[in-house]
Design a protein around this motif. Structure first.
Motif, PDB file in Angstrom:
ATOM      1  N   ILE A  77      58.493  42.281  41.466  1.00 19.49           N
ATOM      2  CA  ILE A  77      59.639  42.360  42.450  1.00 19.49           C
ATOM      3  C   ILE A  77      60.287  43.360  42.721  1.00 19.49           C
ATOM      4  N   VAL A  78      60.923  43.290  41.316  1.00 19.60           N
ATOM      5  CA  VAL A  78      62.111  44.140  41.576  1.00 19.60           C
ATOM      6  C   VAL A  78      62.332  45.334  42.116  1.00 19.60           C
ATOM      7  N   ARG A  79      61.128  46.159  40.990  1.00 26.67           N
ATOM      8  CA  ARG A  79      60.577  47.624  41.864  1.00 26.67           C
ATOM      9  C   ARG A  79      60.413  47.839  42.567  1.00 26.67           C
ATOM     10  N   CYS A  80      59.878  47.230  43.554  1.00 32.12           N
ATOM     11  CA  CYS A  80      59.207  47.507  44.951  1.00 32.12           C
ATOM     12  C   CYS A  80      60.445  47.726  45.671  1.00 32.12           C
ATOM     13  N   PRO A  81      60.448  48.619  46.445  1.00 32.35           N
ATOM     14  CA  PRO A  81      61.025  49.275  47.570  1.00 32.35           C
ATOM     15  C   PRO A  81      61.211  48.272  48.345  1.00 32.35           C
ATOM     16  N   GLU A  82      63.666  47.945  48.344  1.00 35.12           N
ATOM     17  CA  GLU A  82      63.542  46.938  49.224  1.00 35.12           C
ATOM     18  C   GLU A  82      63.001  46.457  50.583  1.00 35.12           C
ATOM     19  N   GLU A 213      56.984  54.242  46.226  1.00 40.55           N
ATOM     20  CA  GLU A 213      56.682  53.499  46.288  1.00 40.55           C
ATOM     21  C   GLU A 213      55.169  53.798  45.541  1.00 40.55           C
ATOM     22  N   PHE A 214      55.228  53.133  45.192  1.00 38.46           N
ATOM     23  CA  PHE A 214      53.650  53.337  43.667  1.00 38.46           C
ATOM     24  C   PHE A 214      52.190  52.569  44.524  1.00 38.46           C
TER      25      PHE A 214
END
Length: 291
Positions: A77-82, A213-214
């Motif tokens: 959740i933290v790593r996902c682009p805002e 974004e992965f």
């Protein structure tokens, strides 16, 4: 008849994370990570003390892995682009309570994936509700990841393909090797030592990993680059604690899976007809198709 709405009170309320603002969400996650980490460490420590009771030791080690996996889910959740998280946070929070999803995260801490597409291929077999076992796929079995979990945990009635009921007696397997800490527990230990479980550490994680974004072709090298940038920032902000070592750094590089916020982890139903057709294919591939 009027339906009474069930009060949303008590545990299993992680969905409330979805209702928080970005800043409040990071702060709330930062508050919870040390609690989850302590739970995982407690289960692992207890497991290591029960070498003479292998079944109970394996059950507790499994609990440690699932608790640690909750941290990796929250870190996704933290790593996902805002700018993209709004459409994904509900799905990610739901994984927090899914045994299969947590065990997949734990499993992937032991594997390497060259990019997100490769990760999806690795995950697909783990998602099947039923699959084939045996040299020629002669046995139809439930999802092996969940079966291994539950067959150690519960005494229960189970059935094979012919419908005959039998009793499952939970057993463990005695090992004469030293207990090895699961990779997923090593990862969360490393995260804690490097200062990632603070608001500042999560803010750094969000800002560094949010640059990319992965989705499909993003690679292990991309992840290593972002991990390097994150570690440099954590050090610059004096966030790692005194226990942090190069071993912790190495664990993050080797065992922190690629982000899975764009990877489907829902179980894949498989019909009996599909399984029997695959059994036939495997059989004739082994003995030679006479046609």
């Amino acid at each position: 008849m009027t339906m009474t709405k069930k009060p949303q009170i008590g545990q299993r309320q992680a969905s409330r994370i979805c209702q928080l603002s970005a800043a409040d969400r990071l702060a709330f996650i930062a508050e919870g990570l040390p609690i989850i980490h302590a739970s995982a460490k407690g289960f692992w420590s207890a497991s290591a003390e029960l070498r003479e009771k292998p079944r109970e030791a394996e059950v507790l080690a499994g609990f440690a892995k699932e608790e640690a996996a909750k941290i990796l889910i929250l870190l996704d959740i933290v790593r996902c682009p805002e700018k993209r998280i709004a459409g994904k946070v509900n799905k990610l929070v739901a994984r927090f309570y899914g045994h299969l999803e947590r065990l997949i995260y734990a499993q992937l801490s032991d594997w390497w994936s060259i990019d997100v597409a490769d990760l999806r291929k690795a995950v697909a077999p783990l998602r099947k509700v039923h699959d084939l076992e045996g040299n020629m796929g002669e046995f139809i079995m439930p999802n092996s990841t969940l079966y291994q979990r539950e067959s150690k945990l519960y005494a229960d009635v189970e059935a094979y393909e012919d419908g005959t009921p039998i009793w499952n007696a939970p057993v463990g397997h005695q090992s004469y090797y030293p207990a090895r800490m699961p990779s997923v527990v090593q990862v969360v230990n490393a995260m804690a030592a490097c200062g990632m479980f603070t608001v500042e550490g999560l803010q750094a994680t969000s800002e560094v990993w949010g640059r990319l974004e992965f989705q499909e072709k993003e690679t292990l090298q991309d992840a290593e680059r972002l991990t390097e940038q994150l570690l440099a920032r954590l050090i610059a902000e004096s966030l790692p604690d005194e226990s942090a070592t190069q071993d912790h750094v190495n664990v993050l590089y080797r065992h922190w899976p690629l982000p899975m916020y764009n990877v489907d982890l829902h179980p894949i139903p498989v019909s009996l007809e599909e399984l029997k057709a695959e059994q036939d294919r495997l059989y004739w591939a082994e003995v030679g198709d006479p046609r």
